[in-house]
Design an enzyme around this catalytic site. Sequence first.
Site, PDB file in Angstrom:
ATOM      1  N   HIS A   1     -62.848  38.412  82.129  1.00 21.95           N
ATOM      2  CA  HIS A   1     -63.109  39.496  81.179  1.00 21.95           C
ATOM      3  C   HIS A   1     -61.984  39.493  80.135  1.00 21.95           C
ATOM      4  O   HIS A   1     -61.073  38.648  80.209  1.00 21.95           O
ATOM      5  CB  HIS A   1     -63.220  40.842  81.909  1.00 21.95           C
ATOM      6  CG  HIS A   1     -62.080  41.122  82.842  1.00 21.95           C
ATOM      7  ND1 HIS A   1     -60.791  41.316  82.413  1.00 21.95           N
ATOM      8  CD2 HIS A   1     -62.027  41.210  84.197  1.00 21.95           C
ATOM      9  CE1 HIS A   1     -60.001  41.542  83.432  1.00 21.95           C
ATOM     10  NE2 HIS A   1     -60.718  41.466  84.551  1.00 21.95           N
TER      11      HIS A   1
ATOM     12  N   MET B   1     -60.303  47.105  83.324  1.00 24.47           N
ATOM     13  CA  MET B   1     -61.223  45.961  83.469  1.00 24.47           C
ATOM     14  C   MET B   1     -60.913  45.242  84.772  1.00 24.47           C
ATOM     15  O   MET B   1     -59.751  45.067  85.139  1.00 24.47           O
ATOM     16  CB  MET B   1     -61.055  45.005  82.306  1.00 24.47           C
ATOM     17  CG  MET B   1     -61.598  45.565  81.035  1.00 24.47           C
ATOM     18  SD  MET B   1     -61.444  44.347  79.720  1.00 24.47           S
ATOM     19  CE  MET B   1     -62.054  45.325  78.367  1.00 24.47           C
TER      20      MET B   1
ATOM     21  N   HIS C   1     -58.293  39.085  81.323  1.00 26.25           N
ATOM     22  CA  HIS C   1     -57.870  37.706  81.594  1.00 26.25           C
ATOM     23  C   HIS C   1     -57.604  36.963  80.275  1.00 26.25           C
ATOM     24  O   HIS C   1     -56.625  36.240  80.137  1.00 26.25           O
ATOM     25  CB  HIS C   1     -58.970  36.931  82.337  1.00 26.25           C
ATOM     26  CG  HIS C   1     -59.292  37.456  83.703  1.00 26.25           C
ATOM     27  ND1 HIS C   1     -60.539  37.939  84.027  1.00 26.25           N
ATOM     28  CD2 HIS C   1     -58.551  37.539  84.829  1.00 26.25           C
ATOM     29  CE1 HIS C   1     -60.551  38.297  85.301  1.00 26.25           C
ATOM     30  NE2 HIS C   1     -59.364  38.076  85.822  1.00 26.25           N
TER      31      HIS C   1
HETATM   32  P1  AMP Z   1     -57.699  38.005  89.079  1.00 27.99           P
HETATM   33  O1  AMP Z   1     -58.685  37.045  88.520  1.00 27.99           O
HETATM   34  O2  AMP Z   1     -58.253  39.351  89.397  1.00 27.99           O
HETATM   35  O3  AMP Z   1     -56.877  37.419  90.202  1.00 27.99           O
HETATM   36  O4  AMP Z   1     -56.661  38.285  87.911  1.00 27.99           O
HETATM   37  C1  AMP Z   1     -55.983  37.236  87.270  1.00 27.99           C
HETATM   38  C2  AMP Z   1     -54.914  37.810  86.385  1.00 27.99           C
HETATM   39  O5  AMP Z   1     -55.507  38.672  85.426  1.00 27.99           O
HETATM   40  C3  AMP Z   1     -53.881  38.658  87.166  1.00 27.99           C
HETATM   41  O6  AMP Z   1     -52.592  38.413  86.646  1.00 27.99           O
HETATM   42  C4  AMP Z   1     -54.344  40.050  86.882  1.00 27.99           C
HETATM   43  O7  AMP Z   1     -53.325  41.014  86.982  1.00 27.99           O
HETATM   44  C5  AMP Z   1     -54.847  39.921  85.447  1.00 27.99           C
HETATM   45  N1  AMP Z   1     -55.768  41.007  85.124  1.00 27.99           N
HETATM   46  C6  AMP Z   1     -56.800  41.454  85.872  1.00 27.99           C
HETATM   47  N2  AMP Z   1     -57.389  42.516  85.278  1.00 27.99           N
HETATM   48  C7  AMP Z   1     -56.697  42.746  84.136  1.00 27.99           C
HETATM   49  C8  AMP Z   1     -56.800  43.715  83.092  1.00 27.99           C
HETATM   50  N3  AMP Z   1     -57.738  44.659  83.102  1.00 27.99           N
HETATM   51  N4  AMP Z   1     -55.930  43.628  82.052  1.00 27.99           N
HETATM   52  C9  AMP Z   1     -54.970  42.670  82.030  1.00 27.99           C
HETATM   53  N5  AMP Z   1     -54.812  41.735  82.978  1.00 27.99           N
HETATM   54  C10 AMP Z   1     -55.658  41.772  84.026  1.00 27.99           C
END
Ligand code: AMP
Length: 288
Positions: free
Chosen positions: A34, A186, A37
């Site tokens: 999203h 998100m 990311h």
């Molecule tokens: P994930 O795919 O959930 O493991 O997240 C991958 C990276 O994206 C991690 O560093 C998360 O903290 C970051 N992330 C997830 N959601 C958000 C968001 N809403 N805003 C900014 N970064 C995010």
Amino acid sequence: MIICKRIKDIEKQLVALRKEGKKVSFAPTMGALHSGHISLVKARQKAGWVTVCSIFVNPTQFNDKADFEKYPITIEGDIMKLIEAGCDILFLPTVAEMYPDGFENKKPVDFGFLAQTLEGEHRPGHFDGMAQIVEKLLRIVKPDTLYMGQKDYQQQLIVSKLIEKRKLPTKLIAYPTLREKDGLAMSSRNVRLDAHSRKVAVQLSKVLRSSILKIEDSKLKRKAADATAIMNTAKAALAKHPEFEVEYYELRDAANLQPLATIAPKQKVVALVAAKIGGVRLIDNMVG
Ligand code: AMP
């Protein structure tokens, strides 16, 4: 964008780019991308930098098998989004590529309290699995800068400790949480919310904001704030929505996640929440 599925392929690409004097920024993800990311992918896009993103749904960090099995996979859409965002290299390994010798973590880092509290308490083993895969990825990509979201507040504190304890040559930059228009953080898991749960889910960010506003108001008046009273008000506000199954709502020291009874005017705090709604587990936080 170059897509590498094998470790040796991405290493070869990166060695060649480094020889040209390029620096590397890295955003590890589990896909179902999203805008949050994508903000991490775009963070360091300037001349002389190569942007690497990884997509890997890491089995060892899921304490709940059903959560792992239901984790959304949208790889074709993700690839399109990364191309559009100007990502240079996507690392897309298989489980066998990342864990050729099985899932055992032979030399885990001891993060102490930082990994035992909050998410650590409610998702046993989660941070060991997360640190295990992040260390593997950092040793492969060797990024100059690593971008992670503040959305996973405890995770970025633990990764910062990991980098320090393992003496890895990477600088971690924590990026602000991107939110939907109404304030919901998100998350890849949001697509699993039904219409009603989606409407109610916004209360998490509203209640966090209200706690932080109270703390900031006390700080402006140079007065100590009563952390327990603020937490109790927040919990009562969430309890008005029986749809929530709240796992925790806490105000903690922003640097080390230690509990606080009162908040001094100069104290940096983080309000953190984890709650299930309609079978989906959501987390969010705000700093004040
Ligand atoms: P994930 O795919 O959930 O493991 O997240 C991958 C990276 O994206 C991690 O560093 C998360 O903290 C970051 N992330 C997830 N959601 C958000 C968001 N809403 N805003 C900014 N970064 C995010």
